[in-house]
Design an enzyme around this catalytic site. Structure first.
Site, mmCIF file in Angstrom:
data_model
loop_
_atom_site.group_PDB
_atom_site.id
_atom_site.type_symbol
_atom_site.label_atom_id
_atom_site.label_comp_id
_atom_site.label_asym_id
_atom_site.label_seq_id
_atom_site.Cartn_x
_atom_site.Cartn_y
_atom_site.Cartn_z
ATOM 1 N N GLY A 11 0.837 -1.205 0.000
ATOM 2 C CA GLY A 11 0.000 0.000 0.000
ATOM 3 C C GLY A 11 0.865 1.246 0.000
ATOM 4 O O GLY A 11 0.521 2.260 0.609
ATOM 5 N N ALA A 12 1.987 1.160 -0.717
ATOM 6 C CA ALA A 12 2.988 2.234 -0.635
ATOM 7 C C ALA A 12 2.783 3.325 -1.680
ATOM 8 O O ALA A 12 3.570 4.262 -1.756
ATOM 9 C CB ALA A 12 4.388 1.640 -0.766
ATOM 10 N N ARG A 14 0.632 5.705 -1.880
ATOM 11 C CA ARG A 14 0.338 7.047 -1.345
ATOM 12 C C ARG A 14 0.224 6.962 0.181
ATOM 13 O O ARG A 14 0.360 5.888 0.762
ATOM 14 C CB ARG A 14 -0.945 7.615 -1.975
ATOM 15 C CG ARG A 14 -2.186 6.803 -1.653
ATOM 16 C CD ARG A 14 -3.374 7.303 -2.486
ATOM 17 N NE ARG A 14 -4.480 6.365 -2.418
ATOM 18 C CZ ARG A 14 -5.577 6.548 -1.680
ATOM 19 N NH1 ARG A 14 -5.706 7.622 -0.960
ATOM 20 N NH2 ARG A 14 -6.540 5.638 -1.677
ATOM 21 N N VAL A 62 -3.047 -7.339 -2.236
ATOM 22 C CA VAL A 62 -2.506 -8.167 -1.144
ATOM 23 C C VAL A 62 -3.451 -9.292 -0.705
ATOM 24 O O VAL A 62 -3.048 -10.192 0.027
ATOM 25 C CB VAL A 62 -2.077 -7.326 0.094
ATOM 26 C CG1 VAL A 62 -0.918 -6.397 -0.244
ATOM 27 C CG2 VAL A 62 -3.249 -6.540 0.677
ATOM 28 N N ASN A 88 1.316 -2.408 5.355
ATOM 29 C CA ASN A 88 0.646 -1.118 5.523
ATOM 30 C C ASN A 88 -0.673 -1.029 4.746
ATOM 31 O O ASN A 88 -1.536 -0.232 5.114
ATOM 32 C CB ASN A 88 1.617 -0.012 5.072
ATOM 33 C CG ASN A 88 0.927 1.309 4.858
ATOM 34 O OD1 ASN A 88 0.681 2.054 5.809
ATOM 35 N ND2 ASN A 88 0.567 1.620 3.612
ATOM 36 N N TYR A 153 -13.254 -2.683 10.412
ATOM 37 C CA TYR A 153 -11.903 -2.101 10.456
ATOM 38 C C TYR A 153 -11.239 -2.374 11.821
ATOM 39 O O TYR A 153 -10.078 -2.799 11.882
ATOM 40 C CB TYR A 153 -12.017 -0.595 10.194
ATOM 41 C CG TYR A 153 -10.699 0.133 10.107
ATOM 42 C CD1 TYR A 153 -9.891 0.038 8.968
ATOM 43 C CD2 TYR A 153 -10.251 0.950 11.145
ATOM 44 C CE1 TYR A 153 -8.687 0.728 8.876
ATOM 45 C CE2 TYR A 153 -9.050 1.641 11.065
ATOM 46 C CZ TYR A 153 -8.271 1.528 9.935
ATOM 47 O OH TYR A 153 -7.072 2.212 9.846
ATOM 48 N N ALA A 155 -11.924 -4.737 13.976
ATOM 49 C CA ALA A 155 -11.629 -6.173 14.102
ATOM 50 C C ALA A 155 -10.361 -6.512 13.328
ATOM 51 O O ALA A 155 -9.504 -7.268 13.814
ATOM 52 C CB ALA A 155 -12.808 -7.007 13.603
ATOM 53 N N LYS A 157 -7.847 -4.512 12.623
ATOM 54 C CA LYS A 157 -6.664 -3.896 13.234
ATOM 55 C C LYS A 157 -6.327 -4.555 14.580
ATOM 56 O O LYS A 157 -5.151 -4.638 14.956
ATOM 57 C CB LYS A 157 -6.877 -2.389 13.393
ATOM 58 C CG LYS A 157 -6.980 -1.650 12.046
ATOM 59 C CD LYS A 157 -5.708 -1.792 11.245
ATOM 60 C CE LYS A 157 -5.735 -1.034 9.941
ATOM 61 N NZ LYS A 157 -4.472 -1.153 9.193
ATOM 62 N N ILE A 186 -4.302 10.299 11.611
ATOM 63 C CA ILE A 186 -3.184 10.880 10.863
ATOM 64 C C ILE A 186 -3.755 11.588 9.629
ATOM 65 O O ILE A 186 -4.694 11.085 8.998
ATOM 66 C CB ILE A 186 -2.210 9.753 10.406
ATOM 67 C CG1 ILE A 186 -1.792 8.859 11.595
ATOM 68 C CG2 ILE A 186 -1.005 10.329 9.671
ATOM 69 C CD1 ILE A 186 -1.023 9.533 12.707
HETATM 70 P P1 NAP Z 1 -4.464 5.499 2.101
HETATM 71 O O1 NAP Z 1 -3.985 6.913 1.902
HETATM 72 O O2 NAP Z 1 -5.851 5.136 1.731
HETATM 73 O O3 NAP Z 1 -3.427 4.529 1.375
HETATM 74 C C1 NAP Z 1 -3.623 3.130 1.365
HETATM 75 C C2 NAP Z 1 -2.833 2.552 0.209
HETATM 76 O O4 NAP Z 1 -3.082 1.133 0.179
HETATM 77 C C3 NAP Z 1 -3.279 3.118 -1.134
HETATM 78 O O5 NAP Z 1 -2.165 3.373 -1.944
HETATM 79 C C4 NAP Z 1 -4.129 1.988 -1.683
HETATM 80 O O6 NAP Z 1 -4.225 1.930 -3.090
HETATM 81 C C5 NAP Z 1 -3.403 0.761 -1.162
HETATM 82 N N1 NAP Z 1 -4.252 -0.419 -1.194
HETATM 83 C C6 NAP Z 1 -5.582 -0.487 -0.927
HETATM 84 N N2 NAP Z 1 -6.020 -1.745 -1.103
HETATM 85 C C7 NAP Z 1 -4.956 -2.484 -1.478
HETATM 86 C C8 NAP Z 1 -4.782 -3.856 -1.818
HETATM 87 N N3 NAP Z 1 -5.808 -4.720 -1.813
HETATM 88 N N4 NAP Z 1 -3.545 -4.289 -2.168
HETATM 89 C C9 NAP Z 1 -2.504 -3.418 -2.219
HETATM 90 N N5 NAP Z 1 -2.601 -2.109 -1.914
HETATM 91 C C10 NAP Z 1 -3.819 -1.646 -1.545
HETATM 92 O O7 NAP Z 1 -4.306 5.088 3.637
HETATM 93 P P2 NAP Z 1 -3.345 5.658 4.783
HETATM 94 O O8 NAP Z 1 -4.127 6.643 5.571
HETATM 95 O O9 NAP Z 1 -2.013 6.000 4.240
HETATM 96 O O10 NAP Z 1 -3.238 4.344 5.686
HETATM 97 C C11 NAP Z 1 -2.162 3.423 5.582
HETATM 98 C C12 NAP Z 1 -2.310 2.385 6.679
HETATM 99 O O11 NAP Z 1 -2.349 3.034 7.952
HETATM 100 C C13 NAP Z 1 -3.626 1.593 6.593
HETATM 101 O O12 NAP Z 1 -3.411 0.270 6.980
HETATM 102 C C14 NAP Z 1 -4.513 2.287 7.590
HETATM 103 O O13 NAP Z 1 -5.514 1.442 8.067
HETATM 104 C C15 NAP Z 1 -3.509 2.646 8.662
HETATM 105 N N6 NAP Z 1 -3.933 3.739 9.531
HETATM 106 C C16 NAP Z 1 -4.219 4.969 9.028
HETATM 107 C C17 NAP Z 1 -4.636 5.979 9.887
HETATM 108 C C18 NAP Z 1 -4.965 7.353 9.402
HETATM 109 O O14 NAP Z 1 -5.428 8.155 10.222
HETATM 110 N N7 NAP Z 1 -4.739 7.694 8.159
HETATM 111 C C19 NAP Z 1 -4.749 5.718 11.254
HETATM 112 C C20 NAP Z 1 -4.437 4.452 11.733
HETATM 113 C C21 NAP Z 1 -4.028 3.462 10.860
HETATM 114 P P3 NAP Z 1 -5.391 2.831 -3.824
HETATM 115 O O15 NAP Z 1 -4.878 4.222 -3.821
HETATM 116 O O16 NAP Z 1 -5.493 2.242 -5.185
HETATM 117 O O17 NAP Z 1 -6.623 2.653 -3.007
#
Ligand code: NAP
Length: 245
Positions: A11-12, A14, A62, A88, A153, A155, A157, A186
């Site tokens: 998920g790198a 963005r 994934v 991630n 979500y 469950a 995490k 974040i």
């Molecule tokens: P994000 O901006 O939505 O980025 C997630 C990335 O994962 C995107 O590039 C997405 O691709 C990719 N992705 C989605 N489904 C996928 C799959 N099946 N296989 C491979 N890649 C996939 O999310 P983020 O805010 O950076 O979050 C990153 C991680 O941190 C996540 O696990 C999230 O649950 C966790 N997290 C985030 C926060 C927060 O506040 N942001 C807080 C706690 C935990 P697309 O662009 O094509 O969708």
């Protein structure tokens, strides 16, 4: 620091994953940018190379064991090893419990939890041969405290924390550490969609008085992925501004 190490970050394309991948590359690691979106993965990998780093893009969902295996096969072919894995990739499909659709439950559990399991299974095989590994799973504060409207979500995490501890016990003898980072709220595309009022309410629950930045999470991941963290395994490092303690 991870100089001369190979890191796979899922998920790198963005958000937090992109920030982690760029930081690992700045530290000298060879980075494999895994994302479901080929353009995003390719773009970030080109940006890292232009900045003098080593990176290549791999498109994969994934959830798909075959696609995950291909990522690790391609990584070994190109870089010879896998030393660091950051699980991630994650999504949200929020709904109140009584309205939650089966497909929303399945999508979130399959990407957030099964995806980490599949990547760890492949990554750990390779790390075991090299008798070295650092695995970091990106959990969430809501996996620790729960959140209305996010049963799937939360469950997934919370499940990641169980996966982290089990894998930490199982892989320790091979010098592979497994830890989780649990970010609070974040600033990313994932949280940008929240209405202003909700963001204000959230901020009022955070002792440090602000949402976190991707860099805050990245620094915690860099530490756990480094050689310096060699005696830390099975832990959950909260990066949440004190929201949950
Ligand atoms: P994000 O901006 O939505 O980025 C997630 C990335 O994962 C995107 O590039 C997405 O691709 C990719 N992705 C989605 N489904 C996928 C799959 N099946 N296989 C491979 N890649 C996939 O999310 P983020 O805010 O950076 O979050 C990153 C991680 O941190 C996540 O696990 C999230 O649950 C966790 N997290 C985030 C926060 C927060 O506040 N942001 C807080 C706690 C935990 P697309 O662009 O094509 O969708």
């Amino acid at each position: 620091m991870p100089r001369d190490k190979t890191a796979v970050v899922t998920g790198a394309g963005r958000g937090i994953g992109a920030s982690i991948a760029q930081a690992l590359a700045r530290e000298g690691a060879r980075v494999v940018i895994v994302d479901i979106d080929p353009d995003q993965a390719e773009r970030l990998s080109a940006t890292i190379r232009e900045a003098g780093g080593k990176a290549f893009a791999q498109t994969a969902d994934v959830r798909d064991a075959q696609q995950v295996k291909s990522v690790f096969d391609a990584t070994v072919e190109k870089y010879g090893s896998v030393d660091i894995l950051v699980n991630n990739a994650g999504i949200t499909r929020d709904a109140l419990l009584l309205r939650m659709k089966d497909e929303d439950w399945d999508a979130v559990l399959n990407i957030n939890l099964k995806g980490a399991f599949l990547c760890t299974r492949e990554g750990a095989k390779i790390m075991s041969k090299g008798r070295y590994g650092r695995i970091v799973n990106i959990s969430s504060v809501v996996g620790q405290m729960g959140n209305a409207g996010q049963a799937n979500y939360c469950a997934s995490k919370a499940g990641l924390i169980g996966l982290t501890r089990s894998n930490a016990r199982e892989l320790a003898r091979r010098n592979i550490t497994v830890n989780a980072v649990a970010p609070g709220f974040i600033v990313t595309d994932m949280t940008d969609v929240l209405p202003e009022k909700i963001k204000e309410e959230l901020t009022s629950q955070i002792p440090l008085g602000k949402l976190g930045q991707t860099e805050d999470v990245t620094q915690a991941v860099l530490f756990l992925a480094s050689q310096k963290a060699g005696y830390i395994t099975g832990q959950v490092l909260a990066v949440n501004g004190g929201m949950y303690m």
